[in-house]
Design an enzyme around this catalytic site. Structure first.
Site, PDB file in Angstrom:
ATOM      1  N   GLU A  71      39.560  46.122  40.247  1.00  0.00           N
ATOM      2  CA  GLU A  71      39.171  45.675  38.912  1.00  0.00           C
ATOM      3  C   GLU A  71      40.389  45.335  38.077  1.00  0.00           C
ATOM      4  O   GLU A  71      41.508  45.716  38.384  1.00  0.00           O
ATOM      5  CB  GLU A  71      38.341  46.738  38.203  1.00  0.00           C
ATOM      6  N   GLY A 112      45.530  49.633  39.823  1.00  0.00           N
ATOM      7  CA  GLY A 112      44.241  48.962  39.870  1.00  0.00           C
ATOM      8  C   GLY A 112      44.330  47.690  40.700  1.00  0.00           C
ATOM      9  O   GLY A 112      45.127  47.620  41.642  1.00  0.00           O
ATOM     10  N   GLU A 113      43.495  46.689  40.372  1.00  0.00           N
ATOM     11  CA  GLU A 113      43.443  45.395  41.081  1.00  0.00           C
ATOM     12  C   GLU A 113      42.870  45.523  42.484  1.00  0.00           C
ATOM     13  O   GLU A 113      42.790  44.538  43.200  1.00  0.00           O
ATOM     14  CB  GLU A 113      44.838  44.758  41.224  1.00  0.00           C
ATOM     15  N   GLY A 114      42.556  46.742  42.917  1.00  0.00           N
ATOM     16  CA  GLY A 114      42.182  46.941  44.309  1.00  0.00           C
ATOM     17  C   GLY A 114      43.386  47.215  45.195  1.00  0.00           C
ATOM     18  O   GLY A 114      43.263  47.246  46.426  1.00  0.00           O
TER      19      GLY A 114
END
Lengths: 353, 353
Positions: free
Chosen positions: B175, B319-321
């Protein structure tokens, strides 16, 4: 070869770890499009790899797995759940491609070499097998020294020379030897003064009764050699308790560090070689990448004694270099992130206020 | 589309996790040339992947990274160290290939799709960008509900439909949304009853004074909505505190699990979506792979509340995966080991006595 002279020629000076290089890599990370420090251990890892290589743009061009194999006389006295023959059988399995480390080497695109440091078996020449056999297994430390001081030096020199002639810039170090968690426990106990009971564990899978028997045997071995509490040097301890694969690892680790190769340390047995290497070359731990904390209960404590922080904690207890191999993607990915991420400027992203 | 009807049609039944498949995979592991259980968490991982896929020969054919992006009204009230514009700027960076997750996607050979769940920016159509925008950012929960119940359902339905139409059999979920650790903390607090102060942390990098200010704001938000201690349902809480990306993740997670895809959960924000999904589909955590424990202090506690054991602990807080992507090699390697290692019989290796 004049062995003592060859050993003395090794030298134990280590390359410098330049703080300016660390600062330069930290500055590179801080310009990348991410919050400061957000890549956590991967940032510290790339900083360390840069210092090891002596340049602010670290790379891994070629990773090579080395599995040092040796037999232990004490294995026939009941310190392991497995028969001694498993050592040579697993060497054949490594070479045939069926072992865990063989599968990992293929998946990761690494070379795999198996070093016969002293297996109790006559191998035919085979691709991937390096014959550096010192003797067909050590003697049992329950009855005598595992090896002579000369054999110990010879093994260290052989490991040292091996690392010097490898082209790879990253070595993933593993081992195979039925009974070698027992040698590692004895070395840990004598080098760190951690109580022997806290150094001994199930290894490949002893049940609690088996661990108690192993501890009793190792206590007996420790008393027999009467080195506890003395200022016995690392070589004396290594000769007393073995094994050839551990001694060869010691030389390989020192040599690879001197050559500014990236050295990835696997588990408990390679860790014991690091404890020995620290005595010969204090501070060497800062030049090493510690792949994982294994399920062998004493490994956590050993890493603390070394002053090491492992990358992975996956409950592994296989050896073979499997933990080192499993950590390799993290090394590669950290370097790729450092090399390839955009900066705030280049991507036109706003920074924290 | 009749949204409430579409939402009700989702269904929250989960596929069975067949214990016979787990037994079959354990038997496969135990025949491999290694001590029993020696591959530790990798063995348990392959067992879980097999149960998720409903077959004893699990595989990952295609892994796809999905980054759900959304803006948060509260970001303009001071809950983050970064300005709200960073959300859309980072989306552009994902698409341009310069972000951490972009680099990881390339290195790992994964597709990367960025889902605009509700970013406060008009994007031109671009390869890799999926426009599922519910609205240009949520409202601030400091003044009103972040979204309406209908918007919340719409986001869940959109995430659910998305996972259904993807061909990948493994989804790595991440995300992006400035302010979304604040929404995640509020959701965690209300869903788990962990004190709010233990759910709030620095996110992308607030200093201690910033964390204190964030906590005060979130305490104010929590009091304003007066849902604490009530039996407010997951949708009510999600609508109150946002965000669109979290709601869409909820639908995506449920749908992917229903389709027996391997779902790899990233960090604190995706974890908050899992807490919501658990309310809608109890037991869903057993169908999910938890990639890592992040540096966000509350994440450890959140994983405990979920009942999850993470694979990695690398101090990440990006984050960001990114954590999900970093765990992918472990999934792939565990499956390759299970598929390709030799057995004791085939390799003629002796077993433990």
């Amino acid at each position: 070869m004049n062995l003592p002279a060859a050993f003395d020629a090794i030298g134990t000076e280590l390359p410098s770890l330049d703080p300016a290089i660390a600062d330069a890599v930290r500055a590179r990370w801080d310009a990348k499009t991410k919050p400061l420090g957000a890549l956590g251990d991967l940032e510290a890892l790339a900083v360390q790899l840069a210092q090891i290589q002596g340049r602010s743009t670290p790379t891994i061009a070629e990773a090579q797995i080395l599995v040092f194999a040796g037999d232990h006389g004490a294995a026939r006295d009941g310190v392991s759940a497995y028969p001694q023959d498993v050592t040579w059988q697993m060497v054949m399995n490594f070479l045939a491609g069926g072992a865990a480390i063989s599968v990992l080497a293929r998946e990761l695109g690494c070379g795999l070499s198996v070093v016969d440091a002293g297996v109790n078996h006559d191998f035919a020449a085979a691709p991937g097998l390096l014959d550096l056999k010192i003797a067909p297994g050590t003697a049992s430390y329950l009855h005598q020294r595992a090896m002579s001081i000369d054999q110990c030096r010879q093994a260290i020199v052989a490991g040292h020379a091996l690392a010097q002639r490898l082209s790879a810039d990253c070595l993933l170090l593993g081992e195979m030897g039925i009974g070698n968690t027992a040698s590692a426990a004895l070395l840990m106990h004598h080098l760190s003064r951690v109580p022997l009971a806290e150094c001994v564990g199930p290894g490949t899978g002893l049940d609690p009764a088996g661990v108690a028997r192993k501890l009793a045997l190792l206590e007996q071995a420790s008393q027999r050699h009467a080195l506890r509490g003395t200022d016995a040097g690392a070589l004396t301890l290594l000769a007393a308790f073995g094994g050839f694969e551990i001694a060869m690892l010691v030389g390989c680790i020192i040599s690879a560090v001197q050559a500014r190769k990236v050295v990835v340390v696997d588990g408990f047995i390679v860790g014991a070689a690091v404890l020995v290497a620290q005595r010969l070359a204090p501070g060497i731990e800062a030049h090493l990448v510690f792949a994982h904390q294994s399920a062998e209960p004493a490994h956590h404590r050993m890493l603390g004694e070394i002053g090491a922080r492992p990358l992975l904690q996956l409950g592994l207890r296989l050896g073979e270099g499997s933990g080192a191999a499993l950590a390799l993607p993290l090394l590669r990915l950290s370097l790729s992130l450092l090399a390839n991420m955009a900066t705030f400027d280049s991507a036109q992203v706003s920074q924290a206020s």
